[in-house]
Design an enzyme around this catalytic site. Structure first.
Site, mmCIF file in Angstrom:
data_model
loop_
_atom_site.group_PDB
_atom_site.id
_atom_site.type_symbol
_atom_site.label_atom_id
_atom_site.label_comp_id
_atom_site.label_asym_id
_atom_site.label_seq_id
_atom_site.Cartn_x
_atom_site.Cartn_y
_atom_site.Cartn_z
ATOM 1 N N ASP A 64 -23.150 5.624 5.167
ATOM 2 C CA ASP A 64 -24.538 5.315 4.855
ATOM 3 C C ASP A 64 -24.760 5.113 3.358
ATOM 4 O OD1 ASP A 64 -25.151 5.464 7.510
ATOM 5 O OD2 ASP A 64 -26.082 7.448 7.421
ATOM 6 N N LEU A 176 -37.203 3.665 9.141
ATOM 7 C CA LEU A 176 -35.751 3.822 9.224
ATOM 8 C C LEU A 176 -35.300 5.079 8.495
ATOM 9 C CD1 LEU A 176 -33.242 2.248 10.333
ATOM 10 C CD2 LEU A 176 -33.002 1.275 8.039
ATOM 11 N N THR A 182 -36.787 12.943 5.530
ATOM 12 C CA THR A 182 -38.141 13.206 6.014
ATOM 13 C C THR A 182 -38.175 14.284 7.094
ATOM 14 O OG1 THR A 182 -38.927 10.993 5.455
ATOM 15 C CG2 THR A 182 -40.160 12.181 7.117
#
Length: 285
Positions: A64, A176, A182
């Site tokens: 990522d 996303l 979050t």
């Protein structure tokens, strides 16, 4: 996409398997009469951007982190991305390394699905002038400096003053990006097809402002207290900028900022289950 003629290949630096596969992919493209530029992920940003003149698709081999750092540079030119997972988590990168030949065949024959993802456009405003700006794929955070115990941030939404929030930081995320920082900060998990932004305070001193899900058209302005000790703007957990007293950070959403190729049978909810973000316990009702 028109007939594929020019591709970009970027592999995670220091990963021999990713590097070998990148060269295999370049050879595959050569046999298809597709020219390609091949770089490791530590390529200077200026050199990377120079290579994008004719690029029609970018193949990113890594996790990522590699996906985020390279893809941010492709947003402005709207270059689609296909990610091959050589990382630990690979939440943003769908393709397993063993499946790259089939995926490239589908790409070449226009059988992959091109998804359009929301990104954030951010800017640092100093004395009414934009002194720095850029994009974020996952999130931006206005957080406290290392020596500060708490950060007071004045929050405005569409020029409407919400108030001052005292916390470790204010986190603004794309749908996303909500699957990362979050939800770790107890914010909402939002499906990426939802046209929205989220605002979450991190470790709030007084829980007066709940996590917010806001329309994509929202403009968010975050202004740290002028007495704050080295407040910091962090972009996708990778880029950081020290904010000076009276600096503000403006944040907006862009509807079709990032273009990602996925397989036709891709399921976001199934992907969440595979990564352990959605789970259930089987029992008899």
């Amino acid at each position: 996409m028109k007939t594929l003629k020019h591709a970009l290949i970027v592999y995670k630096v220091g990963n021999p398997q990713a590097e070998k596969t990148a060269h295999d992919i370049q050879h595959w493209f050569y046999n298809k009469n597709v020219t390609s530029n091949l770089f490791s992920s530590d390529i200077p940003e200026s050199q990377l951007k120079q290579s994008l003149v004719h690029t029609q698709v970018a193949i990113i081999l890594g996790g990522d982190g590699t996906f985020l750092s390279i893809s941010r540079n492709l947003i402005e030119k709207q270059i689609p991305v296909l990610g091959i997972n050589f990382g630990q988590v690979g939440f943003l990168v769908e393709i397993h390394p063993e499946n790259w030949p089939q995926m490239l065949e589908q790409l070449y024959s226009h059988k992959l699905v091109l998804q359009k993802k929301i990104v954030l456009s951010w800017s640092i405003i100093r004395h009414n002038q934009v002194i720095k700006n850029g994009f974020a794929i996952n999130d931006v955070v206005v957080g406290r400096g290392a020596l500060a115990r708490v950060l007071a941030v004045d929050v405005s939404i569409n020029k409407h003053h919400i108030g001052v929030i005292r916390s470790d930081g204010i986190l603004v995320s794309t749908p996303l990006g909500t699957s990362g920082y979050t939800i770790s900060a107890h914010g909402p998990l939002v499906h990426p097809d939802v046209q929205a932004l989220t605002l979450t305070s991190v470790s709030t001193l007084f829980r007066s402002t709940p996590p917010l899900v806001l329309p994509l058209s929202t403009t968010i302005t975050l202004t740290p207290s002028p007495h704050a000790i080295e407040p910091f703007l962090t972009v996708d957990g990778q880029e950081g900028f020290v904010l000076k007293p009276n600096d503000s950070v403006g944040i907006q959403g862009i509807k079709s900022g990032l273009l990602i190729y996925t397989t036709a049978n891709y399921s976001y909810l199934q992907h969440l289950q595979k990564k352990g973000l959605l789970s259930s316990t089987d029992f008899n009702l």
